[in-house]
Enzyme design. Structure first.
Site, short mmCIF file in Angstrom:
data_model
loop_
_atom_site.label_atom_id
_atom_site.label_comp_id
_atom_site.label_asym_id
_atom_site.label_seq_id
_atom_site.Cartn_x
_atom_site.Cartn_y
_atom_site.Cartn_z
N GLU A 74 26.47 -13.71 8.37
CA GLU A 74 25.11 -13.01 8.48
C GLU A 74 25.16 -11.84 7.75
O GLU A 74 26.21 -11.27 7.71
CB GLU A 74 24.87 -12.78 9.98
CG GLU A 74 24.41 -13.93 10.74
CD GLU A 74 24.49 -13.57 12.31
OE1 GLU A 74 24.30 -12.24 12.50
OE2 GLU A 74 24.62 -14.27 13.18
N HIS B 263 18.93 -13.21 14.00
CA HIS B 263 19.83 -12.60 14.93
C HIS B 263 19.06 -11.31 15.71
O HIS B 263 19.32 -10.23 15.99
CB HIS B 263 21.07 -11.94 14.37
CG HIS B 263 22.28 -11.76 15.36
ND1 HIS B 263 23.49 -11.74 15.06
CD2 HIS B 263 22.15 -11.36 16.80
CE1 HIS B 263 24.19 -11.78 16.26
NE2 HIS B 263 23.47 -11.33 17.27
N ARG C 214 26.69 -17.70 18.75
CA ARG C 214 27.54 -16.92 17.48
C ARG C 214 27.53 -18.14 16.59
O ARG C 214 27.74 -19.35 16.76
CB ARG C 214 28.81 -16.80 17.94
CG ARG C 214 29.03 -15.33 18.54
CD ARG C 214 28.95 -13.99 17.40
NE ARG C 214 28.87 -12.71 17.93
CZ ARG C 214 27.81 -12.22 18.52
NH1 ARG C 214 26.76 -12.39 18.78
NH2 ARG C 214 28.00 -10.85 19.20
#
Ligand code: 8YV
Length: 321
Positions: free
Chosen positions: A269, A287, A240
């Site tokens: 993000e 991601h 994360r």
């Protein structure tokens, strides 16, 4: 026969998962994969028994308070559940589940890709080829950091961290780790335990972050701790973004204190800190840790297993609130 439970599915899921949803539930699907606002989710959840969201939907205390009373469960399509205020969910009696284990291999693959990509300057190299700016070769051209035989520190030796350790051993890496709990010796397989993060960092020629986002891990890798890494270390994050203080890492990447960073996850993000893009010594992915066909199917099935348990009156396997 009683009516099938109604499930609001916030994103477009793999076909096999949506087929099973149609078979066993009355799903409210999102065929265009629109990113719903919190207000839309609250509206669309009217009369639904459960919500099956991704990490892209935020369930803050305020959103949870405004969910229709019909909603009894949030069955996440993700292992991380930092997008859900679990205390607020618990207080309201909402069941919350996640999808652990099924994405260990895919995420560990991405961590290894980041590690090697950052060390061997894959982003820079690919850019040269793509932009036709590769003009020459010389013995000093694109020289990177060799991975084989180096010391790898794993911050968070949970499900994914353990797979990364196994994969890294294939590169003869020496494994060190910190976690709140030490593993049993048979699980350590020779990995060296460090009781504190501060003890771990000075040995890490490579550091791979695998801890969840919690109040304790937010900004854990700050300027002070980054300064404990050996000069020229490589930092990898497939967990994360919040674990890393962006300003601190960017300063270390600029000075060379950190030689390179491989990042698949970021703060805010997809609007990441713009300086990451400007730096040659970053290897950046959007991601995609769990983005394989097998894993995305397995995540959906695991979320459905949890819903099946809930609606048949059993305790779901992956209850987190
Ligand atoms: C997923 C993830 O892509 O599962 C997680 O926690 O970070 C990712 O692998 C995403 O969360 C799906 O909702």
């Amino acid at each position: 026969m009683s009516a099938k439970p109604v499930v609001l599915v916030t994103r477009k899921l793999p076909a096999a998962v949506e087929d099973r949803l149609r078979r066993d539930y009355e799903p409210r699907l999102n065929p265009d994969d629109q990113l719903y606002s919190s207000g839309e989710i609250i509206e669309l959840a009217e009369g639904a028994d459960a919500i099956l969201p991704c990490h892209t939907e935020k369930f803050t205390a305020e959103v949870i308070a405004r969910l229709p009373d019909s909603v009894k469960a949030i069955a996440n399509f993700s292992v991380g559940y930092d997008h859900v205020d679990t205390a607020a969910a618990k207080a309201r009696g909402l069941i919350v589940t996640n999808t652990p284990e099924v994405l260990n291999d895919a995420t560990a693959e991405i961590a290894m890709l980041l590690l090697i990509g950052a060390a061997r300057r894959a982003g820079e190299g690919e850019m040269l080829v793509r932009t036709r700016t590769w003009k020459d070769w010389s013995p000093s051209f694109m020289v990177g950091i060799q991975v084989t035989g180096k010391r790898l520190g794993i911050l968070g030796m949970g499900r994914v961290g353990k797979v990364v350790a196994r994969r890294a051993r294939g590169f003869d890496m020496e494994i060190h780790y910190h976690d709140v709990r030490r593993l049993d010796p048979d699980q350590e397989a020779g990995a060296v335990y460090h009781q504190t993060v501060e003890d771990l960092l000075p040995v890490c020629q490579f550091l791979s972050v695998h801890c969840p986002s919690t109040p304790e891990t937010k900004g854990l890798l700050n300027a002070e701790r980054i300064a404990l890494l050996p000069h020229g270390a490589v930092v990898v994050n497939a967990a994360r973004g919040v674990v890393i203080d962006d300003e601190a890492l960017i300063a270390a990447l600029k000075s060379g204190a950190v030689a390179a960073a491989g990042l698949d996850v970021f703060n805010d993000e997809p609007d990441i800190h713009p300086e990451y893009r400007e730096l040659a010594n970053t290897f950046l992915l959007p991601h995609i840790g769990s983005a394989t066909r097998e894993t995305r199917d397995a995540m959906g099935f695991r979320a459905l297993d949890n819903l099946d348990a809930i609606f048949s009156g059993h305790e779901p396997r992956d209850r987190v609130a």
